[in-house]
Design a protein around this motif. Structure first.
Motif, PDB file in Angstrom:
ATOM      1  N   LYS C 336       0.831  -1.192   0.000  1.00 16.43           N
ATOM      2  CA  LYS C 336       0.000   0.000   0.000  1.00 16.43           C
ATOM      3  C   LYS C 336       0.869   1.248   0.000  1.00 16.43           C
ATOM      4  O   LYS C 336       0.369   2.354   0.105  1.00 16.43           O
ATOM      5  N   LYS C 337       2.187   1.035  -0.049  1.00 12.18           N
ATOM      6  CA  LYS C 337       3.092   2.190  -0.008  1.00 12.18           C
ATOM      7  C   LYS C 337       4.025   2.137  -1.205  1.00 12.18           C
ATOM      8  O   LYS C 337       5.232   2.226  -1.077  1.00 12.18           O
ATOM      9  N   GLN C 338       3.451   1.963  -2.372  1.00 14.78           N
ATOM     10  CA  GLN C 338       4.286   1.734  -3.544  1.00 14.78           C
ATOM     11  C   GLN C 338       5.143   2.928  -3.928  1.00 14.78           C
ATOM     12  O   GLN C 338       6.235   2.767  -4.451  1.00 14.78           O
ATOM     13  N   ASN C 339       4.664   4.125  -3.675  1.00 12.02           N
ATOM     14  CA  ASN C 339       5.470   5.290  -4.040  1.00 12.02           C
ATOM     15  C   ASN C 339       6.707   5.400  -3.152  1.00 12.02           C
ATOM     16  O   ASN C 339       7.805   5.675  -3.640  1.00 12.02           O
ATOM     17  N   ALA C 340       6.529   5.154  -1.866  1.00 16.69           N
ATOM     18  CA  ALA C 340       7.685   5.159  -0.970  1.00 16.69           C
ATOM     19  C   ALA C 340       8.607   3.999  -1.323  1.00 16.69           C
ATOM     20  O   ALA C 340       9.840   4.141  -1.332  1.00 16.69           O
ATOM     21  N   ALA C 341       7.997   2.841  -1.647  1.00 19.04           N
ATOM     22  CA  ALA C 341       8.796   1.668  -2.016  1.00 19.04           C
ATOM     23  C   ALA C 341       9.623   1.968  -3.262  1.00 19.04           C
ATOM     24  O   ALA C 341      10.794   1.586  -3.358  1.00 19.04           O
ATOM     25  N   TRP C 342       9.028   2.650  -4.210  1.00 15.68           N
ATOM     26  CA  TRP C 342       9.745   2.989  -5.443  1.00 15.68           C
ATOM     27  C   TRP C 342      10.971   3.863  -5.137  1.00 15.68           C
ATOM     28  O   TRP C 342      12.022   3.718  -5.759  1.00 15.68           O
ATOM     29  N   GLU C 343      10.834   4.782  -4.197  1.00 14.74           N
ATOM     30  CA  GLU C 343      11.976   5.621  -3.844  1.00 14.74           C
ATOM     31  C   GLU C 343      13.171   4.752  -3.437  1.00 14.74           C
ATOM     32  O   GLU C 343      14.297   4.997  -3.839  1.00 14.74           O
ATOM     33  N   LEU C 344      12.890   3.722  -2.646  1.00 15.82           N
ATOM     34  CA  LEU C 344      13.982   2.835  -2.205  1.00 15.82           C
ATOM     35  C   LEU C 344      14.549   2.043  -3.397  1.00 15.82           C
ATOM     36  O   LEU C 344      15.765   1.954  -3.575  1.00 15.82           O
ATOM     37  N   VAL C 345      13.654   1.499  -4.217  1.00 15.47           N
ATOM     38  CA  VAL C 345      14.110   0.704  -5.358  1.00 15.47           C
ATOM     39  C   VAL C 345      14.926   1.581  -6.301  1.00 15.47           C
ATOM     40  O   VAL C 345      16.009   1.204  -6.756  1.00 15.47           O
ATOM     41  N   LYS C 346      14.417   2.778  -6.565  1.00 15.50           N
ATOM     42  CA  LYS C 346      15.101   3.691  -7.474  1.00 15.50           C
ATOM     43  C   LYS C 346      16.507   3.988  -6.941  1.00 15.50           C
ATOM     44  O   LYS C 346      17.486   3.963  -7.680  1.00 15.50           O
ATOM     45  N   PHE C 347      16.594   4.260  -5.648  1.00 14.41           N
ATOM     46  CA  PHE C 347      17.886   4.613  -5.063  1.00 14.41           C
ATOM     47  C   PHE C 347      18.861   3.437  -5.164  1.00 14.41           C
ATOM     48  O   PHE C 347      19.989   3.580  -5.636  1.00 14.41           O
ATOM     49  N   MET C 348      18.411   2.278  -4.754  1.00 15.79           N
ATOM     50  CA  MET C 348      19.336   1.138  -4.689  1.00 15.79           C
ATOM     51  C   MET C 348      19.792   0.668  -6.068  1.00 15.79           C
ATOM     52  O   MET C 348      20.893   0.160  -6.225  1.00 15.79           O
ATOM     53  N   THR C 349      18.911   0.799  -7.077  1.00 13.29           N
ATOM     54  CA  THR C 349      19.232   0.198  -8.373  1.00 13.29           C
ATOM     55  C   THR C 349      19.704   1.198  -9.417  1.00 13.29           C
ATOM     56  O   THR C 349      20.305   0.801 -10.414  1.00 13.29           O
ATOM     57  N   THR C 350      19.430   2.487  -9.239  1.00 11.87           N
ATOM     58  CA  THR C 350      19.828   3.434 -10.297  1.00 11.87           C
ATOM     59  C   THR C 350      20.775   4.525  -9.814  1.00 11.87           C
ATOM     60  O   THR C 350      21.430   5.167 -10.624  1.00 11.87           O
ATOM     61  N   ASP C 351      20.876   4.772  -8.523  1.00 10.82           N
ATOM     62  CA  ASP C 351      21.803   5.789  -8.030  1.00 10.82           C
ATOM     63  C   ASP C 351      23.230   5.241  -8.190  1.00 10.82           C
ATOM     64  O   ASP C 351      23.589   4.215  -7.600  1.00 10.82           O
ATOM     65  N   THR C 352      24.018   5.938  -9.004  1.00 12.01           N
ATOM     66  CA  THR C 352      25.332   5.398  -9.356  1.00 12.01           C
ATOM     67  C   THR C 352      26.183   5.110  -8.118  1.00 12.01           C
ATOM     68  O   THR C 352      26.772   4.030  -7.991  1.00 12.01           O
ATOM     69  N   ASP C 353      26.241   6.047  -7.205  1.00 11.92           N
ATOM     70  CA  ASP C 353      27.064   5.834  -6.015  1.00 11.92           C
ATOM     71  C   ASP C 353      26.560   4.669  -5.185  1.00 11.92           C
ATOM     72  O   ASP C 353      27.349   3.863  -4.666  1.00 11.92           O
ATOM     73  N   ALA C 354      25.237   4.574  -5.052  1.00 14.25           N
ATOM     74  CA  ALA C 354      24.676   3.477  -4.259  1.00 14.25           C
ATOM     75  C   ALA C 354      25.040   2.134  -4.887  1.00 14.25           C
ATOM     76  O   ALA C 354      25.462   1.193  -4.193  1.00 14.25           O
ATOM     77  N   VAL C 355      24.900   2.046  -6.205  1.00 13.18           N
ATOM     78  CA  VAL C 355      25.202   0.783  -6.893  1.00 13.18           C
ATOM     79  C   VAL C 355      26.691   0.454  -6.758  1.00 13.18           C
ATOM     80  O   VAL C 355      27.069  -0.681  -6.456  1.00 13.18           O
ATOM     81  N   VAL C 356      27.545   1.478  -6.956  1.00 15.14           N
ATOM     82  CA  VAL C 356      28.985   1.251  -6.878  1.00 15.14           C
ATOM     83  C   VAL C 356      29.397   0.820  -5.463  1.00 15.14           C
ATOM     84  O   VAL C 356      30.149  -0.151  -5.284  1.00 15.14           O
ATOM     85  N   ASN C 357      28.882   1.527  -4.471  1.00 19.42           N
ATOM     86  CA  ASN C 357      29.264   1.180  -3.095  1.00 19.42           C
ATOM     87  C   ASN C 357      28.840  -0.241  -2.728  1.00 19.42           C
ATOM     88  O   ASN C 357      29.578  -0.988  -2.089  1.00 19.42           O
ATOM     89  N   PHE C 358      27.639  -0.597  -3.145  1.00 27.67           N
ATOM     90  CA  PHE C 358      27.145  -1.928  -2.829  1.00 27.67           C
ATOM     91  C   PHE C 358      27.982  -2.982  -3.565  1.00 27.67           C
ATOM     92  O   PHE C 358      28.367  -4.004  -2.991  1.00 27.67           O
ATOM     93  N   ALA C 359      28.299  -2.698  -4.828  1.00 30.81           N
ATOM     94  CA  ALA C 359      29.123  -3.641  -5.594  1.00 30.81           C
ATOM     95  C   ALA C 359      30.496  -3.793  -4.945  1.00 30.81           C
ATOM     96  O   ALA C 359      31.039  -4.894  -4.851  1.00 30.81           O
ATOM     97  N   ASN C 360      31.060  -2.687  -4.488  1.00 35.06           N
ATOM     98  CA  ASN C 360      32.347  -2.753  -3.808  1.00 35.06           C
ATOM     99  C   ASN C 360      32.263  -3.591  -2.540  1.00 35.06           C
ATOM    100  O   ASN C 360      33.183  -4.341  -2.213  1.00 35.06           O
ATOM    101  N   ALA C 361      31.131  -3.449  -1.848  1.00 31.87           N
ATOM    102  CA  ALA C 361      31.001  -4.131  -0.556  1.00 31.87           C
ATOM    103  C   ALA C 361      30.880  -5.638  -0.728  1.00 31.87           C
ATOM    104  O   ALA C 361      31.436  -6.397   0.064  1.00 31.87           O
ATOM    105  N   ILE C 362      30.144  -6.088  -1.745  1.00 29.48           N
ATOM    106  CA  ILE C 362      29.913  -7.540  -1.822  1.00 29.48           C
ATOM    107  C   ILE C 362      30.562  -8.172  -3.052  1.00 29.48           C
ATOM    108  O   ILE C 362      30.307  -9.327  -3.370  1.00 29.48           O
ATOM    109  N   HIS C 363      31.450  -7.418  -3.727  1.00 31.96           N
ATOM    110  CA  HIS C 363      32.201  -7.951  -4.871  1.00 31.96           C
ATOM    111  C   HIS C 363      31.298  -8.558  -5.929  1.00 31.96           C
ATOM    112  O   HIS C 363      31.504  -9.690  -6.354  1.00 31.96           O
ATOM    113  N   ASN C 364      30.266  -7.832  -6.310  1.00 36.06           N
ATOM    114  CA  ASN C 364      29.419  -8.269  -7.419  1.00 36.06           C
ATOM    115  C   ASN C 364      29.615  -7.316  -8.589  1.00 36.06           C
ATOM    116  O   ASN C 364      30.264  -6.281  -8.457  1.00 36.06           O
TER     117      ASN C 364
END
Lengths: 300, 313, 445
Positions: C336-364
């Motif tokens: 029931k909170k899809q707009n807020a959920a989208w904010e999280l998905v958008k950040f984790m999957t499209t924010d360049t720094d977020a993606v890079v940091n996560f990739a660095n952390a788990i070597h993916n």
């Protein structure tokens, strides 16, 4: 041991005249004693050694648990501390106690009157009811799990909790009803008649006369139900798996293995901690338990 | 006594019975009759949990019997387990029961030790056995290896996984032991004495005195064993899952039956269809097969061991 | 506690007034919700990671999100497998997740066609994100099904070949194998027998050798799993028979199924320190990019080499490609909170720094084109091999299907039967398995 000494002493020719026939008989009984008890020790090893290996492994360090060593060096008592420190371990304990404790109370309270009616009332449909109780007792839980799951999850929004497992226990458990009925049959009707002559209604008779006499049966039912809930894996897997805050020990233990991969020492420590309470309870309530097992099969 | 008061009394007693029976009557309707009828209904519908169920005739039945790859192996495994595991448990339970009635010294200690494994929670016991029988590093294969004996793959080898489960079941034979022990102690002493006077050997005494006396209990143990086998779920599921190594980390979905469908049982098939494939209709088909099998043996139990319910009639 | 009591009361009331088959009638509520993502709210996020470093990595990503969106609180639940995800999406309700990530792309078809996950196209359009320009091609493909984009990629996995450089040197092998013939040759050279077992195995070809599954091997061919009508194509596309036959030959050449399986039982766990590649028990391992970090963490006694996986002999010119898959993220249709959920998905999957940091952390492998080029991406030089595989246009993945990964399970089961010699006729086996797959898909429709 005393028996051996007796046998040896009796066979001692110095203690008096012993005929050769008696001597053969005694030697035979001594040999028999040795044979039976060696078999007993062998069987005991089969039953006990797995526990011993589990406990020993639970005290090894991670490296050693993967080797062929059997004896821990050094003893890593901290494994147990680490298991207790695992996220959720205490929650699993709490949930298991809730499921087992509340479930047991509800089961006994709801099953006793039914068992009493089946054992002592005469009414039409009694035989049929009993047949149905036995059928329910033998029914694999998977037979009705789909509609039950949809009912609890979709109608009542109770998936991710243990309530779908606890609430049904307020409506009688077939196995407990059957076992209690078997026990109540052994209470002579004269006691009940006497109570009625004293002016007790059926409910008063049940509470004042039957319950005190049926304590061993009730204890057995309570223990079985407690252990059932403690050991249940399928129920929590279906209803609680999606919410780690509702996991029980049995379900959590399996996920503990998955989180710790080959840390067999930690997994075995957790395993020992899940087994220990059951075994402790058993030592305190051995008699009631064994009686219950016997009751299910023999005293029909 | 007038007919009027008699009728009132009857009605009162019927009400009283209903009141005492009520928890179970509700439980029977809500947790047995209703879901059983629903299971039958769902077995004729296509239902995935998202869109409303749609009537689909015998489609699910045809799928389960013709195309679903796990159904027949599960049924074959159940047959194997019924023949081997139940037999082993009964023979071993009877053997241990005989042994315990002959042990004179420390009988209480022995009885407790023999009984304990039965109490070990199934998940814990299964994890323990997977570790003990771990092909590479487990203590059992270490010892077998030292003795120069073959070291099988146990839970990782399709030919050995069911024997390993049987070992686990035999380990927890305490329940049967207690039942047999009680039955053995009930055999009249005079019959043994008479047989001994006739010069019967130990084996003959067992064959002609013990066995006839306890045969109803053996029958009971066999039939309840079969019914338990129909319900066999936790041990094969956990053993397969832990031994396969498919868990966590990779996110791979574990399909029960590892290795090579050798540990599949019907309840696991219900789980696979219902809670992994989310084909509720087909899951209900297998549930009904399970129901029919379990009820068939329950009926057998009630016939053969009518003593189970006749007492007190 | 009062919530529970209320629920209990509700349960009693409902059981008392039970209507038969009532449970059958709940349909799916319409997707799309009108929650305001700038208001104070809490969303639930499920993921599947369970090893401590990976859990810490995802938590860091969520923490960074919460710093940017202090009004959206995220309840993170880890170690969630696809079974549980599937179940919770059906049940909905108060314990169900809003945002879900899954390790496998296998279930995307199921998630999209059943509308378990909400269509993300409207969200992407609203924020002006063009998926074709944001995500690498293969990742773009495996996150949608029949035109419905219900997931986005959250880091990716690329499969290559790890090899023991010291062992290679001693055996006089100068470069990693590039074709299956070379792989077989090198594997034989690297294998040292001991008694009736091995001291070291060149390569563990058995399908249970951890990542050496049918679908991963098939990355070396050019498999087409389904034909235009959506029917199983495995009996018609020669890639499948070629792969199954080649693997079986390698199994036989290296000592036979039984002997290899026996040796395999002495291997440590795939995710533990005692992985047979770490310990030197096998000299080559087909595996995902994460193995490099895991292997180096155990300080092996040899130098680790990394190369693209060997390809089929008749496709030698395509060397450099590999099998791709990855983690995906989506939004539950029941949320029931899809707009807020989208904010999280958008950040984790499209924010360049977020993606890079996560990739660095788990070597993916990072999952956006921008992140793949980011200078902030920290990696071992050898890791470049995997980034190249991920960017290689010939790299393949397994297509989504309406019943999830069931078709891969069926194919894998055939593989098991062939490698142990139970199924001798590969062609007949493929035909039967194709029938099994078609029947299962028909059943799921």
């Amino acid at each position: 041991m005393a028996q051996v000494l007796d046998a040896v002493k009796e066979a001692d020719p110095a203690t008096g005249a012993v005929t050769p026939a008696e001597r053969t008989a005694r030697r035979k009984s001594l040999l028999n004693w040795i044979a039976v008890h060696s078999l007993g020790v062998a069987a005991a090893l089969f039953f006990v050694l797995p526990f011993v290996f589990l406990v020993l492994t639970s005290l090894m360090n991670g490296q050693q648990a993967l080797t062929r060593d059997l004896w821990p060096h050094p003893f890593e008592w901290s494994n147990y501390q680490r298991v207790f420190d695992t996220d959720g371990f205490l929650t699993w304990w709490k949930n298991t106690l809730l499921y087992a404790g509340l479930g047991t109370v509800l089961t006994v309270v709801s099953s006793l009157p039914v068992a009493y009616a089946l054992a002592k009332f005469r009414f039409r449909g009694r035989h049929l009811s009993l047949m149905l109780v036995i059928s329910m007792m033998m029914l694999p839980p998977q037979v009705v799990v789909i509609p039950m799951y949809l009912f609890w999850a979709k109608q009542l929004d109770l998936s991710g909790t243990l309530w779908p497992l606890i609430i049904p226990m307020a409506f009688g458990d077939a196995f407990s009803i059957f076992l209690l009925r078997q026990f109540l049959l052994t209470i002579p009707n004269e006691y009940l008649d006497a109570a009625k002559v004293d002016g007790c209604g059926e409910l008063r008779t049940l509470l004042k006369v039957v319950v005190p006499m049926a304590k061993p049966g009730i204890a057995a039912v309570a223990l079985f139900q407690f252990f059932y809930a403690w050991n249940d894996y399928f129920g929590p897997q279906i209803y609680a798996s999606e919410n780690p805050a509702a996991w029980t020990l049995s379900y959590g233990l399996e996920s503990f293995k998955s989180a710790h991969h080959t840390d067999w020492n930690l997994t075995m420590a957790a395993t020992v901690l899940v087994m220990a309470p059951v075994i402790l309870v058993f030592f305190f309530a051995q008699k009631a338990f064994v009686e219950g097992v016997t009751l299910t099969g023999v005293k029909g | 006594m007038t007919t009027y008061t008699l009728r009132a009394k009857r009605r009162r007693s019927a009400l009283r019975t209903a009141a005492f029976m009520s928890p179970w009557l509700i439980g029977f309707c809500v947790f047995f009759a209703y879901p059983l009828i629903s299971t039958v209904y769902f077995s004729f519908t296509s239902y995935d949990g998202f869109t409303a169920p749609e009537f689909s005739g015998l489609k699910n039945w045809a799928f389960v019997f013709n195309d679903y790859p796990l159904f027949w192996p599960a049924l074959r495994n159940t047959l194997w387990l019924v023949v081997v595991m139940v037999t082993c448990r009964v023979v071993f339970g009877l053997g241990v029961g005989l042994l315990i009635t002959r042990i004179k010294t420390g009988a209480g200690v022995f009885r407790t030790l023999f009984y304990l494994p039965y109490l070990a929670p199934p998940v814990a016991a299964t994890l323990g056995f997977v570790f003990l029988l771990n092909p590479g590093t487990g203590p059992v294969n270490s010892i077998l290896g030292e003795l120069g004996l073959p070291t099988p793959g146990w839970f990782t080898d399709a030919a050995w996984s069911k024997p390993a489960l049987t070992a686990l079941a035999v380990w927890g034979v305490g329940d049967l032991m207690v039942i047999f022990m009680a039955a053995l102690l009930d055999v009249p002493k005079e019959q043994y004495e008479a047989a001994e006077l006739d010069g019967a050997t130990a084996f003959q005494r067992f064959r002609f005195v013990t066995l006839p006396n306890i045969s109803p209990i053996i029958m009971f143990a066999v039939v309840t064993g079969i019914i338990q086998t129909m319900q066999y779920y936790t041990q094969p599921f956990v053993a397969g899952k832990v031994a396969s190594g498919v868990m966590g980390g990779s996110g791979q979905q574990f399909e029960p039956g590892y290795p090579d469908k050798s540990t599949l049982t019907l309840p696991q098939v219900v789980y696979n269809l219902g809670f992994q494939r989310f084909d509720y209709g087909s899951a209900c088909v297998v549930a009904l097969v399970l129901f029919v099998l379990a009820m068939a043996f329950t009926t057998l139990l009630m016939r053969r061991r009518s003593g189970l319910i006749q007492a007190g009639e | 506690m009062s919530g529970n009591r209320r629920k209990t009361a509700a349960a009693f009331a409902a059981t008392a007034a039970l209507s038969l088959l009532a449970s059958a009638c709940t349909g799916q509520s319409d997707s799309g919700s009108s929650d305001d993502p700038s208001k104070e709210t809490t969303i639930t996020f499920w993921h599947g990671w369970n090893s401590p470093t990976e859990v810490a990595g995802i938590q860091a990503s969520v923490d960074a999100f919460q710093k940017a969106h202090p009004n959206i609180h995220v309840k993170v639940v880890g170690d969630m497998t696809d079974d549980k995800v599937n179940q919770a999406l059906r049940a909905g309700g108060s314990n169900a997740p809003d945002v879900v990530s899954s390790f496998t792309t296998n279930n995307v078809g199921k998630f999209c066609s059943s509308k378990a996950f909400t269509d993300l196209n409207p969200f992407l359009k609203k924020d002006g994100i063009d998926p074709d320009k944001t995500f690498p091609k293969a990742m773009n493909e495996y996150t949608q099904f029949n035109g419905v984009r219900c997931t986005v990629p959250l880091l990716g996995d690329a499969y290559g070949l790890y090899y023991n450089k010291d062992a290679f040197e001693k055996a006089g092998i100068t470069r990693p194998p590039r074709t299956w013939s070379e792989l077989a040759e090198d594997a034989k050279k690297l294998t040292k027998t001991k008694g009736d077992s091995y001291e070291r195995l060149g390569f563990m070809p058995n399908y249970h050798g951890y990542e050496t599954t049918t679908e991963h091997y098939l990355g070396a061919w050019d498999p087409k799993y389904f034909d235009a009508d959506g029917k199983s194509n495995i009996a018609k596309d020669p890639s499948f028979a070629a792969m199954l036959t080649t693997q079986k030959k390698l199994v036989d050449d290296l000592g036979g199924y039984e002997k290899l399986e026996k040796y395999r039982t002495s291997f440590g766990d795939e995710w533990g320190a005692k992985h047979p590649f770490h310990t030197g028990q096998v000299a080559m391992q087909l595996d995902g990019e994460w193995r490099l970090g895991m292997a180096e963490a155990t300080k092996p006694k040899f130098e680790i080499g990394v190369a693209p996986m060997p390809v089929a002999d008749d496709e030698a010119d395509t060397w450099g490609k590999g099998y791709l898959t990855g983690t995906i993220a989506g939004i539950a249709a029941t949320s029931k909170k899809q707009n807020a959920a989208w904010e999280l998905v958008k950040f984790m999957t499209t924010d360049t720094d977020a993606v890079v940091n996560f990739a660095n952390a788990i070597h993916n492998v990072p999952s956006t084109l921008a992140a793949l080029k980011s200078p902030k991406l920290k990696y071992d030089p050898r890791f470049k091999t995997f980034l190249d595989i991920a960017a290689n246009p010939k790299s393949t993945t397994t297509p989504p299907s309406v019943n999830g990964g069931a078709y891969l399970t069926s194919l894998q089961n055939l593989g098991f039967d062939i490698e142990k010699g139970k199924q001798k006729d590969v062609k007949a086996g493929l035909e039967n398995t194709a029938k099994e797959i078609d029947a299962a898909i028909a059943q799921a429709k």
